[in-house]
Design a protein around this motif. Structure first.
Motif, short mmCIF file in Angstrom:
data_model
loop_
_atom_site.label_atom_id
_atom_site.label_comp_id
_atom_site.label_asym_id
_atom_site.label_seq_id
_atom_site.Cartn_x
_atom_site.Cartn_y
_atom_site.Cartn_z
N THR A 14 27.21 5.68 7.17
CA THR A 14 26.40 6.28 8.23
C THR A 14 25.15 6.94 7.66
N VAL A 15 25.30 7.71 6.59
CA VAL A 15 24.15 8.36 5.96
C VAL A 15 23.16 7.32 5.45
N ASN A 16 23.64 6.26 4.81
CA ASN A 16 22.75 5.20 4.32
C ASN A 16 21.99 4.53 5.45
N TRP A 72 16.92 3.67 8.27
CA TRP A 72 16.17 3.64 9.53
C TRP A 72 14.96 4.58 9.45
N ASN A 73 15.14 5.78 8.91
CA ASN A 73 14.01 6.71 8.76
C ASN A 73 12.94 6.16 7.84
N ALA A 74 13.33 5.50 6.77
CA ALA A 74 12.35 4.94 5.83
C ALA A 74 11.54 3.84 6.49
N THR A 98 9.08 5.24 9.47
CA THR A 98 7.99 6.16 9.18
C THR A 98 6.93 5.59 8.24
N PHE A 99 7.17 4.44 7.63
CA PHE A 99 6.20 3.87 6.70
C PHE A 99 5.88 2.44 7.13
N PRO A 100 4.62 2.15 7.46
CA PRO A 100 4.29 0.82 7.96
C PRO A 100 4.42 -0.27 6.91
N GLY A 101 4.21 0.05 5.63
CA GLY A 101 4.38 -0.93 4.57
C GLY A 101 3.25 -1.93 4.43
N LEU A 102 2.20 -1.81 5.22
CA LEU A 102 1.11 -2.77 5.16
C LEU A 102 -0.06 -2.22 4.36
N GLU A 103 -0.56 -3.02 3.46
CA GLU A 103 -1.79 -2.68 2.74
C GLU A 103 -2.95 -3.49 3.31
N VAL A 104 -2.69 -4.76 3.57
CA VAL A 104 -3.69 -5.64 4.18
C VAL A 104 -2.99 -6.44 5.27
N LYS A 112 -16.40 6.22 3.89
CA LYS A 112 -15.37 6.67 4.82
C LYS A 112 -14.06 6.74 4.04
N ALA A 113 -13.19 7.62 4.51
CA ALA A 113 -11.93 7.82 3.82
C ALA A 113 -10.83 8.10 4.84
N LEU A 114 -9.63 7.70 4.48
CA LEU A 114 -8.44 8.01 5.24
C LEU A 114 -7.56 8.85 4.33
N VAL A 115 -7.22 10.04 4.77
CA VAL A 115 -6.40 10.95 3.97
C VAL A 115 -5.06 11.10 4.66
N GLY A 116 -3.99 10.89 3.91
CA GLY A 116 -2.66 11.01 4.50
C GLY A 116 -1.60 11.21 3.44
N ARG A 117 -0.41 11.40 3.92
CA ARG A 117 0.74 11.52 3.01
C ARG A 117 1.09 10.15 2.47
N THR A 118 1.76 10.14 1.33
CA THR A 118 2.14 8.88 0.72
C THR A 118 3.36 8.25 1.39
N THR A 119 4.08 9.02 2.19
CA THR A 119 5.34 8.54 2.74
C THR A 119 5.32 8.21 4.22
N HIS A 120 4.36 8.69 4.98
CA HIS A 120 4.33 8.41 6.42
C HIS A 120 2.90 8.51 6.93
N VAL A 121 2.69 8.05 8.16
CA VAL A 121 1.34 7.99 8.71
C VAL A 121 1.03 9.09 9.72
N ARG A 122 1.98 9.95 10.05
CA ARG A 122 1.75 10.92 11.12
C ARG A 122 0.72 11.99 10.75
N ASP A 123 0.47 12.23 9.46
CA ASP A 123 -0.54 13.22 9.05
C ASP A 123 -1.88 12.59 8.68
N ASP A 124 -2.04 11.29 8.91
CA ASP A 124 -3.29 10.61 8.55
C ASP A 124 -4.48 11.19 9.32
N VAL A 125 -5.57 11.38 8.62
CA VAL A 125 -6.79 11.91 9.22
C VAL A 125 -7.99 11.24 8.55
N THR A 126 -9.05 11.05 9.33
CA THR A 126 -10.29 10.47 8.82
C THR A 126 -11.35 11.57 8.83
N PRO A 127 -11.57 12.24 7.70
CA PRO A 127 -12.53 13.35 7.67
C PRO A 127 -13.97 12.87 7.77
#
Length: 151
Positions: free
Chosen positions: A23-25, A30-32, A35-41, A92-107
């Motif tokens: 169950t824990v696995n 599922w969380n992994a 929360t991570f799209p996995g796409l670079e291109v 232009k830059a996109l700044v975000g966490r390495t593990t998920h996209v919810r904190d992504d911001v374009t300053p």
């Protein structure tokens, strides 16, 4: 008087323990994935067709990017191969966490005295900057930059 340990009790203990582990696995997997799209291109084959040419042009620029974060400001110093401020036509830059996209911001960067500066509130921890710039001659420059904000 204690009840004896029977085969049925041992089976229930084993099934319960493995049930918790599985169950824990499943929850962690599922969380992994969620929360991570996995796409670079979008299309890796198309990107591979021009990769070497783009890399050679970018390396010919000789740009070095130095990020710094302090007092609620993200600063990017971009130098050319002579160590002088690089001639950047657009950035232009996109700044975000390495593990998920919810904190992504374009300053929104402003060019101040050879430094690109943007007001930005970053929590302590690991951040990733996806930087896309264009040189004055039209050469595209892309770089992923790791940034660690001290807490």
């Amino acid at each position: 008087m204690a009840k004896p340990l029977t085969g049925r009790k041992v089976l229930m203990i084993a099934v319960g323990a493995f049930g918790v582990i599985i169950t824990v696995n499943l929850v962690m997997a599922w969380n992994a994935v969620s929360t991570f799209p996995g796409l670079e291109v979008k299309n890796s084959y198309v990107a591979s067709q021009v990769f070497d040419k783009n890399r050679a042009a970018q390396e010919a620029l000789g740009w070095v990017v130095e990020p710094e974060y302090s007092d609620g400001k993200l600063s990017l110093v971009i130098r050319d191969k002579s160590g002088l401020p690089a001639k950047v036509a657009s950035l232009k830059a996109l700044v975000g966490r390495t593990t998920h996209v919810r904190d992504d911001v374009t300053p929104k960067f402003k060019y101040v005295g050879g430094i690109f500066v943007a007001p930005l509130a970053l929590a302590p921890g690991a951040w990733l900057i996806h930087l896309d710039a264009e040189a004055a001659d039209g050469t595209q420059f892309s770089q992923r930059i790791d940034l660690f904000v001290k807490g």
